[in-house]
Design a protein around this motif. Structure first.
Motif, PDB file in Angstrom:
ATOM      1  N   ASP A 100       0.836  -1.212   0.000  1.00 13.69           N
ATOM      2  CA  ASP A 100       0.000   0.000   0.000  1.00 13.69           C
ATOM      3  C   ASP A 100       0.867   1.256   0.000  1.00 13.69           C
ATOM      4  O   ASP A 100       0.605   2.202  -0.745  1.00 13.69           O
ATOM      5  CB  ASP A 100      -0.888   0.040   1.262  1.00 13.69           C
ATOM      6  N   LEU A 101       1.892   1.244   0.866  1.00 11.71           N
ATOM      7  CA  LEU A 101       2.796   2.398   0.930  1.00 11.71           C
ATOM      8  C   LEU A 101       3.515   2.583  -0.403  1.00 11.71           C
ATOM      9  O   LEU A 101       3.692   3.704  -0.882  1.00 11.71           O
ATOM     10  CB  LEU A 101       3.825   2.204   2.055  1.00 11.71           C
ATOM     11  N   GLY A 102       3.913   1.454  -1.009  1.00 13.43           N
ATOM     12  CA  GLY A 102       4.599   1.524  -2.300  1.00 13.43           C
ATOM     13  C   GLY A 102       3.702   2.106  -3.378  1.00 13.43           C
ATOM     14  O   GLY A 102       4.141   2.921  -4.200  1.00 13.43           O
ATOM     15  N   ALA A 103       2.415   1.716  -3.345  1.00 14.46           N
ATOM     16  CA  ALA A 103       1.473   2.248  -4.340  1.00 14.46           C
ATOM     17  C   ALA A 103       1.276   3.742  -4.145  1.00 14.46           C
ATOM     18  O   ALA A 103       1.216   4.517  -5.100  1.00 14.46           O
ATOM     19  CB  ALA A 103       0.139   1.511  -4.225  1.00 14.46           C
ATOM     20  N   ARG A 104       1.231   4.143  -2.879  1.00 11.58           N
ATOM     21  CA  ARG A 104       1.070   5.575  -2.605  1.00 11.58           C
ATOM     22  C   ARG A 104       2.313   6.354  -3.042  1.00 11.58           C
ATOM     23  O   ARG A 104       2.214   7.439  -3.616  1.00 11.58           O
ATOM     24  CB  ARG A 104       0.822   5.782  -1.101  1.00 11.58           C
ATOM     25  N   ALA A 105       3.473   5.774  -2.786  1.00  3.85           N
ATOM     26  CA  ALA A 105       4.723   6.434  -3.189  1.00  3.85           C
ATOM     27  C   ALA A 105       4.785   6.587  -4.702  1.00  3.85           C
ATOM     28  O   ALA A 105       5.212   7.613  -5.219  1.00  3.85           O
ATOM     29  CB  ALA A 105       5.930   5.639  -2.678  1.00  3.85           C
ATOM     30  N   GLU A 106       4.344   5.552  -5.405  1.00  3.15           N
ATOM     31  CA  GLU A 106       4.360   5.611  -6.862  1.00  3.15           C
ATOM     32  C   GLU A 106       3.423   6.712  -7.363  1.00  3.15           C
ATOM     33  O   GLU A 106       3.766   7.498  -8.237  1.00  3.15           O
ATOM     34  CB  GLU A 106       3.930   4.251  -7.434  1.00  3.15           C
ATOM     35  N   ARG A 107       2.253   6.799  -6.752  1.00  2.20           N
ATOM     36  CA  ARG A 107       1.266   7.806  -7.147  1.00  2.20           C
ATOM     37  C   ARG A 107       1.783   9.219  -6.835  1.00  2.20           C
ATOM     38  O   ARG A 107       1.781  10.092  -7.694  1.00  2.20           O
ATOM     39  CB  ARG A 107      -0.031   7.532  -6.382  1.00  2.20           C
ATOM     40  N   ALA A 158      16.095  10.094  -9.325  1.00  6.87           N
ATOM     41  CA  ALA A 158      15.779   9.662 -10.690  1.00  6.87           C
ATOM     42  C   ALA A 158      15.335  10.839 -11.560  1.00  6.87           C
ATOM     43  O   ALA A 158      15.566  10.854 -12.766  1.00  6.87           O
ATOM     44  CB  ALA A 158      14.703   8.578 -10.660  1.00  6.87           C
ATOM     45  N   ARG A 159      14.697  11.825 -10.943  1.00  7.15           N
ATOM     46  CA  ARG A 159      14.196  12.965 -11.718  1.00  7.15           C
ATOM     47  C   ARG A 159      15.301  13.908 -12.166  1.00  7.15           C
ATOM     48  O   ARG A 159      15.127  14.678 -13.102  1.00  7.15           O
ATOM     49  CB  ARG A 159      13.202  13.774 -10.869  1.00  7.15           C
ATOM     50  N   SER A 163      18.378  16.994 -11.169  1.00  2.65           N
ATOM     51  CA  SER A 163      18.453  18.157 -10.278  1.00  2.65           C
ATOM     52  C   SER A 163      17.313  19.148 -10.482  1.00  2.65           C
ATOM     53  O   SER A 163      16.678  19.587  -9.527  1.00  2.65           O
ATOM     54  CB  SER A 163      19.802  18.856 -10.430  1.00  2.65           C
ATOM     55  N   ARG A 164      17.059  19.520 -11.719  1.00  5.68           N
ATOM     56  CA  ARG A 164      16.079  20.584 -11.947  1.00  5.68           C
ATOM     57  C   ARG A 164      14.669  20.144 -11.537  1.00  5.68           C
ATOM     58  O   ARG A 164      14.029  20.780 -10.702  1.00  5.68           O
ATOM     59  CB  ARG A 164      16.096  20.966 -13.425  1.00  5.68           C
ATOM     60  N   ASP A 165      14.248  19.026 -12.090  1.00 11.06           N
ATOM     61  CA  ASP A 165      12.907  18.539 -11.812  1.00 11.06           C
ATOM     62  C   ASP A 165      12.791  18.032 -10.367  1.00 11.06           C
ATOM     63  O   ASP A 165      11.782  18.243  -9.701  1.00 11.06           O
ATOM     64  CB  ASP A 165      12.586  17.423 -12.821  1.00 11.06           C
ATOM     65  N   GLY A 166      13.858  17.395  -9.902  1.00  8.80           N
ATOM     66  CA  GLY A 166      13.835  16.840  -8.544  1.00  8.80           C
ATOM     67  C   GLY A 166      13.700  17.929  -7.491  1.00  8.80           C
ATOM     68  O   GLY A 166      12.934  17.800  -6.537  1.00  8.80           O
ATOM     69  N   SER A 192       4.699  10.277  -6.445  1.00  4.27           N
ATOM     70  CA  SER A 192       5.938  10.676  -7.122  1.00  4.27           C
ATOM     71  C   SER A 192       5.744  10.699  -8.632  1.00  4.27           C
ATOM     72  O   SER A 192       6.724  10.706  -9.374  1.00  4.27           O
ATOM     73  CB  SER A 192       7.073   9.720  -6.754  1.00  4.27           C
ATOM     74  N   ASP A 193       4.520  10.717  -9.071  1.00  4.14           N
ATOM     75  CA  ASP A 193       4.212  10.712 -10.511  1.00  4.14           C
ATOM     76  C   ASP A 193       4.888   9.529 -11.206  1.00  4.14           C
ATOM     77  O   ASP A 193       5.346   9.646 -12.346  1.00  4.14           O
ATOM     78  CB  ASP A 193       4.668  12.020 -11.182  1.00  4.14           C
ATOM     79  N   GLY A 194       4.990   8.429 -10.498  1.00  3.09           N
ATOM     80  CA  GLY A 194       5.554   7.223 -11.105  1.00  3.09           C
ATOM     81  C   GLY A 194       7.066   7.125 -11.045  1.00  3.09           C
ATOM     82  O   GLY A 194       7.643   6.151 -11.521  1.00  3.09           O
TER      83      GLY A 194
END
Lengths: 153, 245
Positions: free
Chosen positions: B66-73, B207-208, B210-213, B75-77
């Protein structure tokens, strides 16, 4: 457990470092169009030396007091630094006014952690744990956390 | 999980704290048994192979997924509880397990608890009455030195997690391509109350890039970040300064 904000550990940071913030911003070449001075910046006082304290909240006594420097104009906008002094030491330095937007916003943000970094080397920092990308047991043996554990906290 | 956990526990009744520490360590071993993708008999491995249903698994498995699914959501995947298409919540388990261990010990009456799970730190309470917990952040480009020190002054819980290439090279994958994330960063440290999220957000921000992160971390409430680029540039969210010290 703890309701009141504890007194921060005294950190010795030279006032020269604080001027360094202003220097960092003012010496940067004018190559960042996104960093025009904030539109909402109020009219600034004529004084421009950030190192000359205006003495906000500079009441006597032994508790922490803050001094706010004069506004220093830079090519990117005004910069104003506030110091918290306790027991004759600067325990905190923060930019209360800084240019916003674009790259210069990042530069502004950058200056403050560098102060912190100097604080780390200036005192034998009392640290409870060390975060880092140390995933494996081999990495742990090389880590600062491992040294901390050996020292027995 | 092939990593090392360090505990620093202060105050409280010695027997109660020792018992809680034992239970916390047992909980970490149990998390390893349940979630290790290196153990063919772990529940997560059997679930991934279809030998178990989620209902057959221990409740912790559903909690972590559940936590992983929330993290994925959230963090925009960019954070993914899968690897190569297969179920693999490894990226979330360490932070979750370390945070849980810290809370267990604090609940037993310890005044200050610091748990470091493979470089991800959960601080609870204060080690001494007038000394807040403080977590150092390793300088990714200068081994053995600190890039910053984060203070838990004024808060009861603070987590500091770092993702980066310092030790294992490029190990963070871009869930969109399934390949190593192309990032200009060498490390991202995230500071937020709960270690589960600090860990996930550090991975996602890395993963994103520097700029986007940086922009993304700035948009999250009660989350601060320090990003270090391969060019040794440090970037941080606007509220990080208030957490330094």
């Amino acid at each position: 457990m703890r309701k009141s904000h504890p007194v921060r550990r005294a950190v010795l940071v030279g006032a020269a470092t604080v001027s360094g913030i202003v220097l960092l911003l003012s010496l940067k070449p004018a190559a960042d169009p996104a960093s025009a001075p904030a539109a909402a910046a109020p009219p600034r006082p004529s004084g421009s030396a950030a190192a000359s304290p205006r003495g906000a909240g500079a009441a006597g006594g032994t508790g922490p007091r803050t001094v706010t420097g004069a506004v220093a104009p830079t090519p990117y906008g005004d910069v104003q630094v506030r110091l918290t002094v306790h027991g004759g030491r600067i325990v905190r330095a923060e930019a209360v006014r800084a240019p916003r937007g674009g790259l210069s916003d990042r530069k502004t943000a950058l200056a403050v952690p560098r102060l912190n970094q100097e604080a780390v080397s200036a005192q034998s920092a009392r640290i409870d744990a060390v975060s880092g990308a140390t995933y494996t047991s081999a990495g742990y043996r090389r880590s600062l956390q491992s040294a901390l554990d050996r020292a027995g906290g | 999980m092939g990593t090392v956990f360090s505990f620093d526990v202060r105050g409280g009744d010695a027997d109660a704290v020792a018992a809680a520490l034992g239970a916390a360590v047992a909980g970490l071993h149990r998390a390893d048994e349940l979630f290790s993708t290196y153990r063919q008999d772990s529940e997560i491995a059997r679930l991934a192979r279809g030998e178990l249903t989620l209902a057959d698994c221990s409740p912790e498995v559903a909690e972590v997924l559940d936590l992983g699914a929330r993290a994925e959501r959230d963090s925009d995947g960019w954070f993914s509880p899968r690897y190569g298409g297969a179920l693999d919540p490894t990226g979330i388990v360490k932070g979750w397990a370390a945070g849980r261990a810290a809370r267990l010990i604090a609940a037993a009456g310890a005044r200050g608890v610091s748990v470091n799970g493979g470089g991800d730190v959960q601080l609870l309470g204060a080690p001494e009455p007038h000394r807040p917990g403080r977590g150092g952040v390793s300088d990714p480009l200068r081994p053995g030195r600190l890039a910053a020190v984060v203070s838990a002054a004024g808060t009861e819980e603070l987590a500091v997690a770092t993702s980066g290439t310092a030790e294992r090279g490029a190990h963070i994958d871009d869930p969109r391509t399934g390949r190593a994330a192309v990032s200009d960063l060498v490390a991202v440290t995230v500071v937020t109350p709960r270690l589960t999220w600090a860990d996930c957000w550090a991975t996602a921000a890395f993963a994103r890039g520097s700029r986007d992160g940086l922009a993304w971390l700035e948009s999250l409430p009660d989350v601060e970040g320090l990003l270090v680029t391969a060019g040794d540039e440090g970037l941080c969210t606007s509220g990080l300064a208030a957490r330094l010290g």
